[in-house]
Design a protein around this motif. Structure first.
Motif, short mmCIF file in Angstrom:
data_model
loop_
_atom_site.label_atom_id
_atom_site.label_comp_id
_atom_site.label_asym_id
_atom_site.label_seq_id
_atom_site.Cartn_x
_atom_site.Cartn_y
_atom_site.Cartn_z
N LYS A 163 2.04 2.40 7.26
CA LYS A 163 0.72 2.50 6.63
C LYS A 163 -0.36 2.06 7.61
O LYS A 163 -1.48 1.78 7.25
CB LYS A 163 0.68 1.63 5.36
CG LYS A 163 1.80 1.93 4.37
CD LYS A 163 1.75 3.35 3.88
CE LYS A 163 2.90 3.81 3.01
NZ LYS A 163 4.23 3.50 3.41
N SER A 219 -2.96 1.10 -4.05
CA SER A 219 -1.93 2.15 -3.95
C SER A 219 -2.26 3.30 -4.88
O SER A 219 -2.79 3.10 -5.98
CB SER A 219 -0.56 1.59 -4.35
OG SER A 219 -0.18 0.57 -3.48
N ASP A 226 0.26 5.72 -5.37
CA ASP A 226 1.55 6.27 -5.81
C ASP A 226 2.07 5.43 -7.00
O ASP A 226 1.27 4.78 -7.67
CB ASP A 226 2.55 6.29 -4.64
CG ASP A 226 2.87 4.89 -4.14
OD1 ASP A 226 2.28 3.93 -4.67
OD2 ASP A 226 3.72 4.76 -3.24
N ASP A 248 -1.46 -5.42 -4.61
CA ASP A 248 -1.54 -3.96 -4.56
C ASP A 248 -2.87 -3.58 -3.92
O ASP A 248 -3.93 -3.72 -4.52
CB ASP A 248 -1.42 -3.42 -5.99
CG ASP A 248 -1.48 -1.90 -6.03
OD1 ASP A 248 -1.59 -1.28 -4.95
OD2 ASP A 248 -1.44 -1.35 -7.14
N PHE A 252 0.86 -1.18 0.00
CA PHE A 252 0.00 0.00 0.00
C PHE A 252 0.90 1.23 0.00
O PHE A 252 1.51 1.55 1.01
CB PHE A 252 -0.93 -0.02 1.22
CG PHE A 252 -1.85 1.16 1.30
CD1 PHE A 252 -2.61 1.55 0.21
CD2 PHE A 252 -1.96 1.89 2.47
CE1 PHE A 252 -3.46 2.64 0.27
CE2 PHE A 252 -2.81 2.98 2.55
CZ PHE A 252 -3.56 3.36 1.45
N ASN A 253 1.02 1.85 -1.15
CA ASN A 253 1.86 3.05 -1.31
C ASN A 253 3.28 2.85 -0.78
O ASN A 253 3.72 3.54 0.11
CB ASN A 253 1.21 4.24 -0.60
CG ASN A 253 -0.09 4.65 -1.25
OD1 ASN A 253 -0.35 4.28 -2.40
ND2 ASN A 253 -0.91 5.39 -0.55
N GLU A 254 3.97 1.88 -1.36
CA GLU A 254 5.31 1.55 -0.87
C GLU A 254 6.40 1.92 -1.87
O GLU A 254 7.44 1.27 -1.91
CB GLU A 254 5.39 0.04 -0.55
CG GLU A 254 4.47 -0.44 0.55
CD GLU A 254 4.94 -0.04 1.96
OE1 GLU A 254 5.90 0.75 2.08
OE2 GLU A 254 4.31 -0.52 2.92
N GLU A 255 6.18 2.94 -2.70
CA GLU A 255 7.16 3.23 -3.76
C GLU A 255 8.57 3.47 -3.20
O GLU A 255 9.55 3.12 -3.83
CB GLU A 255 6.72 4.42 -4.62
CG GLU A 255 6.59 5.70 -3.84
CD GLU A 255 6.10 6.88 -4.69
OE1 GLU A 255 5.78 6.68 -5.86
OE2 GLU A 255 6.06 8.00 -4.14
N SER A 314 3.70 2.71 -6.98
CA SER A 314 3.89 1.28 -6.69
C SER A 314 3.28 0.40 -7.78
O SER A 314 3.90 -0.56 -8.24
CB SER A 314 3.25 0.90 -5.36
OG SER A 314 3.74 1.69 -4.32
N SER A 315 2.05 0.76 -8.20
CA SER A 315 1.35 -0.09 -9.17
C SER A 315 2.16 -0.20 -10.46
O SER A 315 2.34 -1.29 -10.99
CB SER A 315 -0.02 0.49 -9.50
OG SER A 315 -0.62 0.98 -8.33
N ASN A 330 -8.40 0.38 -1.51
CA ASN A 330 -7.71 -0.05 -0.30
C ASN A 330 -8.66 -0.86 0.59
O ASN A 330 -9.60 -0.33 1.15
CB ASN A 330 -7.19 1.19 0.45
CG ASN A 330 -6.44 0.83 1.70
OD1 ASN A 330 -6.82 1.22 2.80
ND2 ASN A 330 -5.39 0.05 1.59
#
Ligand code: UDP
Ligand code: MG
Length: 337
Positions: free
Chosen positions: A212, A51, A53, A48, A18-21, A55-56, A77
């Protein structure tokens, strides 16, 4: 030693994202190294969890380039517990490992888990020896929560065990037969039984990015843990109701006594009346709320909605095509059009 699954995958690694770029560049390298170190064919499923950001984009590209990686994109989410459930549902391996994206669950520990699995354990959980870099508040609340849960829960849920875990096919099939919506996955595995082992590890701080799990999500997880594994709050409601009624009865007797003795104090009780009435109102609302929590869960269950919705799957078809053969592949493409 267990035989390979029909899909030819021995190990599945499930990672919720979850938004882990910020952490992805290191994560992808470490995951590659881990898959190379394993003694059988492995796949990694990146779930995913909606997300917003980059990440996807990064993970979709990874799943296209690397035949061992898969991308499962949820439509929004759904939360960590649901995301790991989606990943476990999609996993094909004989042994499935769930770990966090932020490298707080060190990939090397997976090798120790696999060693335990080979000794005959069905579920191997990671036990956190120390939690480096986590705030005193988080450690204190976690400790308090597990002590409370330990007291009220009907089954023993180990403390200092999160969702870093290896599960074999047999335990996973049993887990997948548990359709509950408000999930507390570590409790569900404790409930399942099986021969369960542990591997201790030092929990390092997050490799990059921010947590997160804000307080709001942590509280929801804690409530799911208590409500899902205990009816103690309902019993508390009964006991509290009975004690308040008992006190009210005593007070009633006191008032009767006063009136019989002809006391002149009787009409001066305005403030005590207000205090008692508002106290009882509070207790009433609290109890209704507790019952409401359980009713809310029933409501969530009877709606019978799926746990999650998958928007995009990348990397899964390849493996199916290999198993099904080219004619099925053409049919699948035709269906897609
Ligand atoms: N995560 C998720 N959905 C969420 C929240 C978190 O998939 O709604 C993932 C997150 O990307 C990470 C893992 O769950 O891989 C654990 O989250 P985090 O490290 O932020 O939790 P913490 O370790 O701070 O408790
Ligand atoms: Mg973390």
């Amino acid at each position: 030693m267990a035989s390979h699954s029909p899909a030819g995958v021995r190990y599945s690694i499930v990672i919720p994202i979850f938004n882990e770029e910020a952490v992805l560049p290191i994560l992808l390298r470490r995951v590659d190294a881990l898959m190379n170190a394993l003694d059988g064919p492995a796949e990694t499923i990146f779930v995913d969890d909606g997300s917003t950001d980059c990440s996807s984009i990064v993970l979709e590209a990874k799943a296209r380039d690397d035949h061992r990686c898969r991308y499962l994109g949820l439509t929004r989410n759904f939360g960590h517990q649901i995301a790991i459930t989606a990943g476990m549902d999609a996993a094909k391996g004989d042994a499935v490992v769930v770990m966090d994206a932020d490298l707080q669950d060190p990939p090397e520990v997976v090798l120790d888990m696999i060693a335990k699995w080979k000794e005959g354990y069905h579920i191997v959980s990671g036990r956190r020896l120390a939690r480096d870099g986590e705030s005193a508040f988080k450690r204190w609340t976690a400790d308090l929560f597990y002590r409370l849960l330990g007291r009220v829960s009907a089954i023993e849920i180990p403390s200092d065990v999160g969702d870093f875990r290896l599960i074999d096919r047999q335990a996973l099939d049993a887990f997948r037969a548990m359709p509950e919506h408000d999930r507390f996955v570590r409790g569900m595995f404790a409930w399942l039984g099986f021969r369960a082992g542990e591997v201790a590890f030092r929990r390092p701080p997050r490799a990059a990015g921010e947590t997160k799990y804000p307080l709001r999500k942590m509280l929801r997880l804690a409530v799911n843990g208590v409500i899902g594994f205990s009816d103690a709050p309902l019993r508390l409601a009964i006991w509290a109701g009975m004690s308040v009624s008992g006190l009210a009865l005593l007070y009633g007797l006191y008032v009767i006594g006063l009136s019989l003795s002809g006391s002149s104090n009787l009409v001066t009780g305005w403030s005590s009346t207000i205090v008692i009435v508002s106290f009882l109102c509070g207790i009433n609302m609290l109890m209704t709320g507790i019952v409401g929590l359980y009713v809310g869960r029933i409501h969530a269950e009877v709606k019978g909605r799926p746990l999650y919705v998958v928007g995009r799957r990348i990397g899964f078809e390849r493996e199916r095509a290999a198993v099904d053969g080219p004619s099925e592949q053409i049919a699948a493409v035709a269906r897609l059009r």
